[in-house]
Design a protein around this motif. Structure first.
Motif, PDB file in Angstrom:
ATOM      1  N   THR A  11      -7.368  58.516  -6.536  1.00 27.20           N
ATOM      2  CA  THR A  11      -7.132  58.081  -7.911  1.00 27.20           C
ATOM      3  C   THR A  11      -8.441  58.290  -8.668  1.00 27.20           C
ATOM      4  N   VAL A  12      -8.363  58.866  -9.860  1.00 26.76           N
ATOM      5  CA  VAL A  12      -9.580  59.234 -10.587  1.00 26.76           C
ATOM      6  C   VAL A  12      -9.686  58.460 -11.891  1.00 26.76           C
ATOM      7  N   TYR A  13     -10.898  58.008 -12.168  1.00 29.20           N
ATOM      8  CA  TYR A  13     -11.189  57.298 -13.416  1.00 29.20           C
ATOM      9  C   TYR A  13     -12.328  58.022 -14.127  1.00 29.20           C
ATOM     10  N   ARG A  14     -12.292  57.975 -15.453  1.00 29.20           N
ATOM     11  CA  ARG A  14     -13.393  58.577 -16.225  1.00 29.20           C
ATOM     12  C   ARG A  14     -13.638  57.734 -17.465  1.00 29.20           C
TER      13      ARG A  14
ATOM     14  N   ASP B 231     -15.286  58.218 -11.567  1.00 29.04           N
ATOM     15  CA  ASP B 231     -15.320  57.596 -10.249  1.00 29.04           C
ATOM     16  C   ASP B 231     -13.982  57.843  -9.557  1.00 29.04           C
TER      17      ASP B 231
ATOM     18  N   ILE C  97     -16.284  51.680 -14.624  1.00 23.98           N
ATOM     19  CA  ILE C  97     -15.486  52.899 -14.766  1.00 23.98           C
ATOM     20  C   ILE C  97     -14.117  52.701 -14.126  1.00 23.98           C
ATOM     21  N   ILE C  98     -14.073  52.016 -12.975  1.00 19.78           N
ATOM     22  CA  ILE C  98     -12.793  51.782 -12.312  1.00 19.78           C
ATOM     23  C   ILE C  98     -12.064  50.661 -13.039  1.00 19.78           C
TER      24      ILE C  98
ATOM     25  N   PRO D 168      -7.666  73.769  -7.436  1.00 20.61           N
ATOM     26  CA  PRO D 168      -7.215  72.999  -8.607  1.00 20.61           C
ATOM     27  C   PRO D 168      -6.599  73.863  -9.703  1.00 20.61           C
TER      28      PRO D 168
ATOM     29  N   GLU E 168      -7.849  51.344 -18.045  1.00 18.98           N
ATOM     30  CA  GLU E 168      -7.856  52.145 -19.280  1.00 18.98           C
ATOM     31  C   GLU E 168      -8.642  53.456 -19.127  1.00 18.98           C
ATOM     32  N   ASN E 169      -9.422  53.575 -18.044  1.00 14.46           N
ATOM     33  CA  ASN E 169     -10.147  54.824 -17.792  1.00 14.46           C
ATOM     34  C   ASN E 169      -9.425  55.745 -16.822  1.00 14.46           C
ATOM     35  N   LEU E 170      -8.225  55.363 -16.418  1.00  8.72           N
ATOM     36  CA  LEU E 170      -7.490  56.151 -15.431  1.00  8.72           C
ATOM     37  C   LEU E 170      -7.195  57.552 -15.956  1.00  8.72           C
ATOM     38  N   VAL E 171      -7.577  58.586 -15.210  1.00  7.91           N
ATOM     39  CA  VAL E 171      -7.250  59.952 -15.631  1.00  7.91           C
ATOM     40  C   VAL E 171      -6.284  60.626 -14.672  1.00  7.91           C
ATOM     41  N   TYR E 172      -6.227  60.174 -13.417  1.00  3.11           N
ATOM     42  CA  TYR E 172      -5.298  60.820 -12.493  1.00  3.11           C
ATOM     43  C   TYR E 172      -4.851  59.856 -11.424  1.00  3.11           C
ATOM     44  N   ASP E 173      -3.553  59.719 -11.296  1.00  7.02           N
ATOM     45  CA  ASP E 173      -2.983  58.882 -10.242  1.00  7.02           C
ATOM     46  C   ASP E 173      -1.701  59.563  -9.770  1.00  7.02           C
ATOM     47  N   LYS E 174      -1.274  59.211  -8.588  1.00  7.31           N
ATOM     48  CA  LYS E 174      -0.030  59.776  -8.058  1.00  7.31           C
ATOM     49  C   LYS E 174       1.118  59.451  -9.013  1.00  7.31           C
TER      50      LYS E 174
ATOM     51  N   LYS F 297     -14.449  56.555 -21.171  1.00  5.14           N
ATOM     52  CA  LYS F 297     -13.996  57.093 -22.462  1.00  5.14           C
ATOM     53  C   LYS F 297     -15.179  57.726 -23.190  1.00  5.14           C
TER      54      LYS F 297
ATOM     55  N   VAL G 212      -6.054  66.616  -7.662  1.00  6.22           N
ATOM     56  CA  VAL G 212      -4.993  67.602  -7.888  1.00  6.22           C
ATOM     57  C   VAL G 212      -4.676  68.356  -6.604  1.00  6.22           C
ATOM     58  N   VAL G 213      -5.701  68.717  -5.823  1.00  2.50           N
ATOM     59  CA  VAL G 213      -5.431  69.505  -4.620  1.00  2.50           C
ATOM     60  C   VAL G 213      -5.146  68.652  -3.386  1.00  2.50           C
TER      61      VAL G 213
ATOM     62  N   MET H 265     -23.101  52.860 -18.612  1.00  2.14           N
ATOM     63  CA  MET H 265     -21.943  52.167 -18.019  1.00  2.14           C
ATOM     64  C   MET H 265     -22.071  52.158 -16.497  1.00  2.14           C
TER      65      MET H 265
ATOM     66  N   GLU I   6     -20.889  51.740 -12.517  1.00  2.00           N
ATOM     67  CA  GLU I   6     -19.724  52.308 -11.838  1.00  2.00           C
ATOM     68  C   GLU I   6     -18.541  51.362 -11.775  1.00  2.00           C
TER      69      GLU I   6
END
Lengths: 255, 76
Positions: B66-69, B6, A6-7, A190, A10-16, B71, B58-59, A1, A3
């Motif tokens: 903003t983090v993407y991973r 990313d 990846i953005i 973390p 549906e791949n979002l794992v962390y956002d404000k 699947k 997180v920190v 895949m 880069e």
């Protein structure tokens, strides 16, 4: 895949979290307040209680917390946040009420309000940010300043003989029968930040069950007040603050 | 193999505090030579080793990351 794939939403794992507004925080670079705000906001978001939460902002650096939390907020006179929160909680017992206070607010001018609110066992959450200094007004000595720690009003370090002992107010209120859950965390790494979030979430859950006062202390850094870079201040905090203010639960509910 | 991730950094909100740099297990982040509108050297991605663990986000005191991973691959 590749880069670019990846953005992708549906791949979002962390956002404000949406419980925090998009406003740029006024805090200094590296200040623990930003992370502490977000951990509390994420705990509110996870529990889905954004519309039922009322916060009380203190006097100090975090006086502008009402700009950053997208929940109903009230700003209290210096040190009086637990008294204001008591009033809010008693008139609207179905709401979740928290105060967000620094050490100059909670442990100095607000000592009476803190101790009596905890002793009455008000069903509120007190979030206590302890950086051992008055950050906003220029780094003066606070009750929580460590022995030997330099501040603008103790330039040769805090001398116990003339300036008294540092105050462990968290241990103090843990003795009171009104408190239900008292714990101490930090947010500089973390793992620590994630633990702090879990503690804040637990404290809000206890509030739903009307168990009594919950106090979560977060030991934080003050790079500007301590006159260090953010990385140095975090290291200094681990080496000097944590031995005196050990992390972990101080009073946990007996199941 | 670890899943690839990313990060997207909001450089105008970044204050260059470097807290994210030490939180990253893969040394993906560094400070830029350029400055943003406020005059801070902001965090940038310097390699593509990101695993999407979200430690940096997180920190981050200012929530600029903003983090993407990707699947996990489906088991056949």
């Amino acid at each position: 895949m590749s880069e670019s794939n990846i953005i992708n939403p549906e791949n979002l794992v962390y956002d404000k979290t949406s419980v925090m507004t998009d406003r740029v925080l006024h805090y200094c670079p590296g200040c623990g307040h930003g992370t502490a705000h977000r951990m509390l906001a994420e705990a509110i978001d996870d529990l889905g209680i954004q519309g039922d939460t009322i916060g009380v902002a203190p006097v100090g650096c975090s006086v502008l917390a009402y700009y950053y939390f997208d929940v109903d907020m009230q700003q209290a006179a210096h040190g009086r946040a637990p008294a204001v929160a008591t009033g809010i909680k008693r008139t609207m017992p179905e709401k979740y009420v928290f105060t967000y206070q620094g050490d100059g607010d909670l442990a100095a001018i607000g000592t009476a309000e803190t101790i009596h609110a905890c002793n009455r066992g008000e069903n509120i959450l007190i979030v206590f940010i302890n950086n051992g200094i008055y950050g906003m007004t220029g780094g003066q000595m606070a009750p929580t300043t460590l022995e030997g720690m330099k501040s603008s009003t103790s330039p040769r370090g805090r001398d116990i003989q003339s300036m008294g002992n540092p105050l462990k107010i968290t241990e103090l209120v843990a003795q009171l029968p009104g408190t239900y859950y008292v714990t101490r965390h930090s947010v500089q790494k973390p793992a620590n930040a994630r633990k702090a979030k879990r503690a804040l979430k637990k404290a809000l859950e206890y509030q739903k069950e009307n168990k009594g006062t919950c106090l979560v202390e977060i030991v934080a850094n003050c790079p500007s007040g301590w006159k260090m870079t953010p990385a140095q201040s975090n290291q200094w905090m681990e080496e000097n603050m944590f031995p005196f203010y050990p992390l972990g639960d101080i009073k946990v509910p007996s199941e | 193999m670890a899943r690839k991730g990313d990060v997207v950094i909001n450089i105008e909100k970044c204050k260059g505090c470097e807290v994210c740099l030490s939180a990253c297990p893969e040394q993906v982040l560094a400070l830029s030579n350029e400055v943003n509108a406020k005059g801070y050297h902001y965090a940038v991605k310097v390699n593509s080793n990101c695993i999407g663990c979200a430690n940096c986000a997180v920190v981050c005191p200012d929530a600029v990351i903003t983090v993407y991973r990707e699947k996990p691959a489906r088991k056949k």
